[in-house]
Design a protein around this motif. Structure first.
Motif, mmCIF file in Angstrom:
data_model
loop_
_atom_site.group_PDB
_atom_site.id
_atom_site.type_symbol
_atom_site.label_atom_id
_atom_site.label_comp_id
_atom_site.label_asym_id
_atom_site.label_seq_id
_atom_site.Cartn_x
_atom_site.Cartn_y
_atom_site.Cartn_z
ATOM 1 N N ASP A 268 0.880 -1.180 0.073
ATOM 2 C CA ASP A 268 0.018 -0.029 -0.015
ATOM 3 C C ASP A 268 0.919 1.329 -0.177
ATOM 4 O O ASP A 268 0.575 2.234 -0.872
ATOM 5 N N ARG A 269 1.811 1.294 0.939
ATOM 6 C CA ARG A 269 2.771 2.371 0.791
ATOM 7 C C ARG A 269 3.511 2.519 -0.568
ATOM 8 O O ARG A 269 3.733 3.545 -1.050
ATOM 9 N N ALA A 270 3.971 1.456 -1.186
ATOM 10 C CA ALA A 270 4.693 1.319 -2.320
ATOM 11 C C ALA A 270 3.982 2.203 -3.361
ATOM 12 O O ALA A 270 4.527 2.889 -4.264
ATOM 13 N N SER A 301 11.748 6.317 -5.208
ATOM 14 C CA SER A 301 12.094 4.685 -4.770
ATOM 15 C C SER A 301 11.743 4.473 -3.487
ATOM 16 O O SER A 301 11.601 5.206 -2.521
ATOM 17 N N MET A 302 11.255 3.076 -3.135
ATOM 18 C CA MET A 302 11.043 2.641 -1.967
ATOM 19 C C MET A 302 11.326 1.249 -1.790
ATOM 20 O O MET A 302 11.391 0.502 -2.732
ATOM 21 N N ASP A 303 11.969 0.918 -0.614
ATOM 22 C CA ASP A 303 12.275 -0.600 -0.361
ATOM 23 C C ASP A 303 12.037 -1.004 1.033
ATOM 24 O O ASP A 303 11.949 -0.027 1.798
ATOM 25 N N GLU A 304 11.483 -2.174 1.194
ATOM 26 C CA GLU A 304 11.120 -2.611 2.739
ATOM 27 C C GLU A 304 11.438 -3.947 2.597
ATOM 28 O O GLU A 304 11.109 -4.729 1.685
ATOM 29 N N GLU A 305 11.810 -4.606 3.902
ATOM 30 C CA GLU A 305 11.989 -6.136 4.018
ATOM 31 C C GLU A 305 10.853 -6.408 5.157
ATOM 32 O O GLU A 305 10.722 -5.744 6.216
ATOM 33 N N TYR A 307 9.910 -10.163 7.242
ATOM 34 C CA TYR A 307 10.372 -11.440 7.873
ATOM 35 C C TYR A 307 9.428 -12.534 7.259
ATOM 36 O O TYR A 307 8.155 -12.135 7.568
#
Lengths: 370, 370
Positions: A268-270, A301-305, A307
């Motif tokens: 959603d954020r992306a 740009s956006m990145d997120e990890e 788990y």
């Protein structure tokens, strides 16, 4: 015709039948409700020729009769009346006098005989299901139809009954949504395609109670939903539905277990970085213990990890973020399983019990650009 | 520049300053917030050259600096971040890195020096008023401005201070709204015209607390509102405001005391019979003890009687129902007094204490058609 109804009873009848009033039509009679008090009950009906709804309104019949009345105006008048008894008095020229406390409205109705009644449905093949289950299954699949497709079958949903199982399927060219529901009894085999519009409207009318039952009747060309004091009749979509089983597969190279909420919030954020009409995919990189989401557009740009638990190979695969969001929103489970084969093949989101299968096609992306 | 702020502190700063971000502009710098952390505080500013808002955001400055950043995108990103600490890190090329938990956004900012700071306002003439009173007085008058009028004075509201009284006036060609508020002290005489847009935006930002104070400062060309951690600066509208007192009169032929709720609901119902653009008046007939409301359009007719107390002559007079509704909605009293002179002269809705006066012009109607 002369009736006395409580404002709120009239209003609930109006709200239910309003769903089948045609808004775009050159036939002005389709913009009307029929109020029919000729048979000892006050029946309110709307029918746009594809979808018809009839509901019984509580009230007292002082003088039997019927009238067709402009639906939008009538509904607005009822909505704004004081919360008290409403008297509807229609003379032989269909002039309708609506009175509530000191307020008196005069509007012009039409001959009820001009109105198309609902088609007669033979009650042979049928199933029973709770309002809750029907409302839920529509919500969980309807987003996957393509309501503008020229192939009418894609604008509807498959309802397939076999034994005590109801399978509901929706698909457009890029994804499939499948839900299975256990019914309370064994039924005859049935396979029909119900228009998406009908399902959308009916899910708005259903109160969604777990203990409230909907009886659904099937004929060759029609489906009839019967619940509370209401009947909903719709045409079916003709033709042979797509062969779903050929598109499904239980083989996979990579299995991921992920927290649904975290994945949904991340995607959603992306999407903030994608302007409408831009077809930027979200790139997912699956590694041991972690899934990385990346998007890269001319805005930023956006990145997120996140788990995860992972079985099988590492993989990099791109998706239309909208399709992932639509699907994740309708899954209630906290943890979900996603199965991947390779970056060109669909992924499957499915539970272990076979209650749902969602298939989503990936999109091509060039690693250089992302 | 490097900052750490709580997501909600940032979001509240964003929501406040967003009101002064220009949406229609060819100057892209006007679509930006300025974030300025050069002076030991984190100040967020937006300025569309008519209206400027500056607010202080709580947070920690790791490295001072400033950046201009696209407001809409920044506000959407902040809104969708998890509820946790947000780190904003901007390098020498104004690349902004926004990190919260595992989510990382990279967007491009601009040199803060391109940004127009708020004008410096000398704090000489001023008044203090509660947020509650200011918010209320705007709501109770703003509907009477004509925000599209070529006469700029009609697009704003008169704020006139004399002694301990604040008088706020709004008018278009058909009605006048006047509210008087008692201030907590005596002030110097002031007379300015404040743009309606400024008042609309400020009333959205005010929390409306009875015990929260707004300080308002006046210069020849500007007005400055200071409250909480926020400054709002606006240009004033130039020119001599209309001579209101000449339009008012305390003479009347008929006085009516009526229940406001009943009158509002009745007129609200009546408007159902008027399509947009149609200029049908509502016809009011005042008799002993009763007021009759009638409307008659090609859709239908409606009439309703409301019990009243009446002094003076019987009368029949027509109004644009919209104008009556707008006014009745912002009066909190249960019973209101309406004063009529004749069917061609304005009516006055006013209280005995002089807190409010609403003037509404009647419309012509031919009795034959109604």
């Amino acid at each position: 015709m002369k009736l006395i109804c409580k404002k709120n009873d009239l209003l609930s009848g109006v709200n239910i039948t309003m769903k089948a009033v045609s808004s775009k039509t050159t036939m002005s009679i389709l913009e009307c409700f029929l109020i029919d008090a000729t048979e000892g009950k006050i029946k309110m009906t709307a029918n746009d020729m594809e979808l018809g709804i009839e509901t019984v309104v509580q009230g007292e019949i002082i003088e039997p009769g019927s009238v067709a009345i402009e639906a939008k105006l009538f509904s607005e008048i009822i909505r704004k009346l004081p919360d008290n008894d409403v008297v509807i008095d229609v003379d032989n020229e269909y002039k309708a006098n609506i009175t509530c406390e000191n307020a008196k409205f005069n509007i012009i109705g039409r001959d009820g005989d001009d109105f198309s009644y609902l088609p007669e449905i033979k009650k042979e093949k049928s199933i029973s299901i709770s309002q809750f289950s029907l409302k839920e299954v529509i919500r969980q699949t309807i987003f996957s139809i393509d309501d503008k497709n020229n192939n009418k079958l894609m604008t509807g949903e498959l309802f397939e009954i076999s034994g005590n199982n109801l399978k509901v399927v929706a698909l457009d060219g890029h994804r499939i949504a499948i839900r299975n529901i256990e019914l309370n009894a064994e039924y005859e085999d049935i396979k029909v395609v119900v228009p998406g519009k009908t399902l959308n409207e009916i899910s708005k009318i259903l109160n969604g109670g777990v203990d409230d039952i909907v009886n659904i009747y099937f004929t060759t060309n029609h489906i009839l939903f019967e619940f509370d004091n209401t009947l909903v009749v719709s045409r079916l979509i003709e033709g042979e539905y797509f062969k779903i089983n050929q598109m499904l597969s239980s083989d996979y190279e990579t299995k991921v277990v992920i927290n649904k909420r975290e994945m949904l919030d991340c995607i959603d954020r992306a999407t903030l970085l994608i302007k409408e009409g831009d077809k930027k995919p979200i790139i997912i990189t699956i590694k041991d213990g972690v899934m990385e989401f990346k998007i890269n557009s001319f805005i930023g740009s956006m990145d997120e990890e996140i788990y995860i638990q992972k079985e099988g190979k590492d993989m990099m695969i791109g998706f239309n973020p909208r399709f992932l969001i639509d699907t994740l929103k309708v899954i209630d489970e906290e943890q979900i399983n996603i199965y991947y084969v390779n970056p060109k093949s669909p992924c499957f989101i499915r539970d272990d019990e076979g209650k749902y299968i969602y298939l989503i096609l990936p999109v091509n992306f060039s690693v250089a650009n992302n």
